[in-house]
Each structure stands twice: as structure tokens, then as C-alpha cells.
Design a protein around this motif. Structure first.
Motif, PDB file in Angstrom:
ATOM      1  N   HIS A 318       0.822  -1.203   0.000  1.00  0.00           N
ATOM      2  CA  HIS A 318       0.000   0.000   0.000  1.00  0.00           C
ATOM      3  C   HIS A 318       0.861   1.260   0.000  1.00  0.00           C
ATOM      4  O   HIS A 318       0.519   2.259  -0.643  1.00  0.00           O
ATOM      5  N   GLU A 321       2.041   2.105  -3.367  1.00  0.00           N
ATOM      6  CA  GLU A 321       0.984   2.574  -4.261  1.00  0.00           C
ATOM      7  C   GLU A 321       0.548   4.005  -3.961  1.00  0.00           C
ATOM      8  O   GLU A 321      -0.280   4.556  -4.674  1.00  0.00           O
ATOM      9  N   VAL A 322       1.090   4.615  -2.897  1.00  0.00           N
ATOM     10  CA  VAL A 322       0.716   5.995  -2.557  1.00  0.00           C
ATOM     11  C   VAL A 322       1.262   6.952  -3.622  1.00  0.00           C
ATOM     12  O   VAL A 322       2.433   6.882  -4.003  1.00  0.00           O
ATOM     13  N   ASP A 323       0.394   7.826  -4.120  1.00  0.00           N
ATOM     14  CA  ASP A 323       0.803   8.808  -5.128  1.00  0.00           C
ATOM     15  C   ASP A 323       1.350  10.047  -4.423  1.00  0.00           C
ATOM     16  O   ASP A 323       0.599  10.771  -3.768  1.00  0.00           O
ATOM     17  N   PRO A 324       2.661  10.345  -4.543  1.00  0.00           N
ATOM     18  CA  PRO A 324       3.217  11.526  -3.864  1.00  0.00           C
ATOM     19  C   PRO A 324       2.866  12.836  -4.551  1.00  0.00           C
ATOM     20  O   PRO A 324       3.173  13.903  -4.023  1.00  0.00           O
ATOM     21  N   GLY A 325       2.236  12.769  -5.733  1.00  0.00           N
ATOM     22  CA  GLY A 325       1.892  13.989  -6.450  1.00  0.00           C
ATOM     23  C   GLY A 325       2.915  14.380  -7.501  1.00  0.00           C
ATOM     24  O   GLY A 325       2.758  15.394  -8.174  1.00  0.00           O
ATOM     25  N   PHE A 326       3.972  13.590  -7.650  1.00  0.00           N
ATOM     26  CA  PHE A 326       4.982  13.850  -8.677  1.00  0.00           C
ATOM     27  C   PHE A 326       5.589  12.504  -9.080  1.00  0.00           C
ATOM     28  O   PHE A 326       5.392  11.492  -8.397  1.00  0.00           O
ATOM     29  N   ARG A 327       6.341  12.511 -10.165  1.00  0.00           N
ATOM     30  CA  ARG A 327       6.953  11.277 -10.666  1.00  0.00           C
ATOM     31  C   ARG A 327       8.377  11.163 -10.115  1.00  0.00           C
ATOM     32  O   ARG A 327       9.265  11.922 -10.518  1.00  0.00           O
ATOM     33  N   ASP A 329      10.362   8.556 -10.533  1.00  0.00           N
ATOM     34  CA  ASP A 329      11.227   7.660 -11.317  1.00  0.00           C
ATOM     35  C   ASP A 329      12.118   8.457 -12.262  1.00  0.00           C
ATOM     36  O   ASP A 329      11.746   9.524 -12.753  1.00  0.00           O
TER      37      ASP A 329
END
Length: 419
Positions: A318, A321-327, A329
Motif C-alpha cells: 500500500h 501505491e501511494v501517489d506523492p503527487g509527482f513522478r 522515477d
């Protein structure tokens, strides 16, 4: 105060902690190794910091790491110009309490001193307080619950291993029942037989503990290689006398506990019946009941860490899978330090001089960015004062809302910001 001695050179002298004294600096062990190659003659050399020359007077040992980002140590008293304006409040001070003085007493004293400062400098001291706590608590409290859970899991694994050993000893002792019966018939006392069996099981446990310590030495080094920088406190983990003593105590207790049950089961058997059955030995229903009970216990104990491991893996999934609001990678981050100017000196500059100073810094950053953009494989370059989601520094400012009444300064809302 901390009992830390430089491995080379000396510590600061009292007269060096004053304004106007000769600028001196102590190197952290990491910087001494990475920048100066561990040069044994580094003491006495001169280095440049913020356009000023400093003399290196000492090098700290590797274990001295109060802050993961600290590589240089300077006396605070040399920067009295920054302190005269009473605008800096976010200091972390370390103190050793006198004998008989509690943390609560120290907290009351600091609160009293803080109130005196608030009265003497009301404008600059609004809404600032002090927090006094034991130095060990902040770093240990974050890991205490995790380590306790890990300790419990390791304890369950140890109990499962003990149940296995008891099972093996029961089977082994069943084959020795005739030997015990013969020795008992010849006059051997029960205590002597129990002592022999306990000695054998304890020796087996101590050998297993010694083998475990050997695996721990290599395994610890491998695990520490994966510790992130944010958990640098774990880098101090190691095997010491306490670990060795605890291991010996656990091995002795385990050996006695694992050997006592099989020994008592053996001595409770009908020795006459064992002798009549010959060398094949006797397998009693009591052995089967004990064996079944141990197997059931092992399965039950194995389910607990298995379920816990499953929950941890699910929580870890989980988190990924948290979206930090930016990429995040294909992104690399580096830190650039510029020659700075003291807060007090900056405030004394005219508005035009402050603007020119900011533009000069901006041009320096843009020059660095252009050089990075020219590197093959680099798509784009950006700059920020503190990384997103960073926790080492907290930059915040009070603000007012246009078109609404302006509240008192202490009641204005606060927003964190990045530049």
C-alpha cells in the motif's frame, strides 16, 4: 560533555568560542575520509568556508554523528553578529544534567529562562517556547515499537526451534531407554542421569548459539548496507558484550528447558518393562501425546509470525501505491552549497543590495543547471531549496488573506513553503 575525544588534534578551546577569535573548525570523520582521503596530516591545514579561511584543529571519530548532514563543526560564539538581533529561535541544545537533577526540573528552569527572554524581547520572542526531553527518547521512541514486534517474532521462532529440539530429544532418548534402565538398575541415581541429559542438551544449545553469532556478524553487515540515510541511528547497531551475555543466557535457558522434559519423560518410564522388551526400546503412549502437543504448538506459533509477515507485506504494498503527487522515477537529486551571508548582515543591506545578492545566487544556480543540462542523458534540470517531503528542515511563514481583516501576528495562519 558527551565523552567524545577527537581521534586527531584537539577540541575547541574556551577562548575560540568568542567573536573575533581565530576561525577554527573540526572535521567529521566522513568528510575527513571522503574529501581529505584520511590524511593524517590534516590538522593545522587551512580550508575556505563562506569566503573565510578556517584552521582545522581536530578530527572526530566515526561514531560521532549527531546529525546525518553534519560534516563540519564550528564554535557558535564566533557568529555573535547573528545572535545579536534575537531573531534565531530554532536551536537544538544538548546538556548534561547535574547529579540529582531531573528532566522535569530542567524543563521548569528552561521555561523560566524562556519567559525572561520573552519579557526582554517581546517583538522577536512571540509564540516561541522550549521543549526539554531526554536525548535518548526521540531517536529510540520512533523505533521502539518496531523493535519490540521484531523481538516478539524472533522469540516465536526461538520457541518453534525449541519445540523441534524437544521433539528430536524425545525420539533420541526413546532409543536410549534401555541404556538408562540398565544404568538405573546398576545404581545410578536419577539426579545423575538428569544431569547428564541436561549437559548434553545445554552443550547442543551453546553450539547452536555460537553458530548463530557467527551468522549474526555477517548478516548484520549485509543488513546495514540496506539501511536508508533517514534511519542512520540503525547504523550504530552492532554486537557487544550485552548481546553476547544475552545470547549465553538464552542458550543456557533453552538447553535446560529443552533437556528437562525429555529427561523427566525417560525416567518416568517402567524400567522393568523396558528391560523385558530388549534392545528395541519402548515407545509409550506418553511419548506420542507429548509429540502431538509439541507439533500443535509449533503450528500455532508459526501462524502468528506468518500472519504478521503477510500484514507487513500488504502494508508495504500500500505504501508503494501511494501517489506523492509527482513522478519520482528517473530522477536524481544533488545538493549544492553556496557561500552564504549572515542573517544580520543581510538585513543591514539596502533593498537594492539584497536584490543584487539574490540575483547573483540565481545566476550561479542557472550556470550550474546549464552545465548539467549539457550532460548526455539529462532531460531537464530543476532547483528547489528543500526536497519535496523532506523532513530535516521545516520552512514556514505566517500569511494574511487579501481583503480580510488582518489578525494579530500571533494568530495568523502558517503555511510551509518551498522555493
Amino acid at each position: 560533555m558527551l565523552g567524545v575525544r577527537p581521534i586527531m588534534g584537539r577540541a575547541f578551546l574556551p577562548e575560540e568560542d568568542r567573536a573575533g577569535s581565530a576561525p577554527v573548525v573540526i572535521l567529521g570523520h566522513r568528510l575527513w575520509q571522503s574529501r581529505f582521503g584520511g590524511d593524517p596530516g590534516v590538522v593545522g591545514r587551512s580550508i575556505s568556508l563562506d569566503n573565510q579561511r578556517y584552521t582545522i584543529v581536530g578530527v572526530l571519530p566515526a561514531g560521532m554523528q549527531l546529525s546525518r548532514s553534519a560534516d563540519l563543526w564550528l564554535p557558535l560564539g564566533q557568529f555573535s553578529d547573528d545572535l545579536s538581533e534575537h531573531v534565531h529561535h530554532e536551536f537544538v541544545a544538548i546538556a548534561r544534567l547535574k547529579p540529582g537533577v531531573s528532566v522535569a526540573q530542567a524543563r521548569d528552569e528552561m521555561v523560566r529562562l524562556n519567559q525572561q527572554e520573552a519579557i526582554a524581547f517581546p517583538d522577536a520572542h512571540k509564540n516561541f517556547g522550549v521543549l526539554v526531553e531526554a536525548m535518548q527518547d526521540p531517536s529510540a521512541a520512533q523505533l521502539r515499537s518496531t523493535l519490540l514486534v521484531l523481538f516478539g517474532a524472533v522469540g516465536l521462532v526461538l520457541l518453534i526451534a525449541c519445540a523441534n529440539i524437544v521433539n528430536l530429544l524425545l525420539v533420541r532418548n526413546a532409543a536410549r531407554e534401555r541404556e538408562v534402565a540398565v544404568r538405573t538398575a546398576l545404581g545410578a541415581s536419577p539426579w545423575r542421569l538428569i544431569r547428564q541429559l541436561l549437559t548434553e542438551s545445554t552443550l547442543l544449545s551453546l553450539l547452536g548459539g555460537a553458530l548463530g553469532l557467527l551468522f549474526a556478524v555477517g548478516g548484520l553487515k549485509a543488513l546495514l548496507a540496506f539501511v536508508p540515510a533517514e534511519l542512520s541511528v540503525l547504523q550504530e547497531a552492532g554486537l557487544n558484550g550485552w548481546v553476547l551475555g544475552f545470547t549465553v543466557a538464552v542458550c543456557l535457558a533453552t538447553g535446560l528447558a529443552c533437556g528437562l522434559l525429555p529427561a523427566l519423560r525417560m525416567l518416568q518410564n517402567n524400567l522393568a518393562g523396558v528391560l523385558k522388551q530388549g534392545s528395541k526400546g519402548a515407545s509409550t503412549s506418553g511419548h506420542h501425546r507429548t509429540h502431538n502437543l509439541l507439533v500443535i504448538s509449533e503450528i500455532a506459533m508459526a501462524l502468528v509470525p506468518l500472519i504478521g509477515a503477510g500484514l507487513l507485506l500488504r502494508s508495504f504494498q500500500h505504501m508503494l501505491e501511494v501517489d506523492p503527487g509527482f513522478r519520482p522515477d528517473h530522477v536524481l537529486a544533488m545538493e549544492v552549497q553556496q557561500a552564504g551571508i549572515s542573517f544580520a548582515k543581510f538585513n543591514k543591506l539596502s533593498q537594492e543590495e539584497q536584490l543584487n545578492y539574490g540575483q547573483k545566487q540565481a545566476r550561479q544556480f542557472e550556470g550550474i543547471a546549464e552545465q548539467i543540462r549539457a550532460i548526455a542523458g539529462v532531460k531537464e534540470v530543476g532547483g528547489i531549496d528543500d526536497l519535496p517531503l523532506g523532513t530535516e528542515f521545516r520552512q514556514a511563514s505566517r500569511f494574511i488573506v487579501e481583503g480580510q481583516p488582518i489578525p494579530p501576528s500571533g494568530e495568523r495562519p502558517i503555511a510551509e513553503f518551498r522555493t
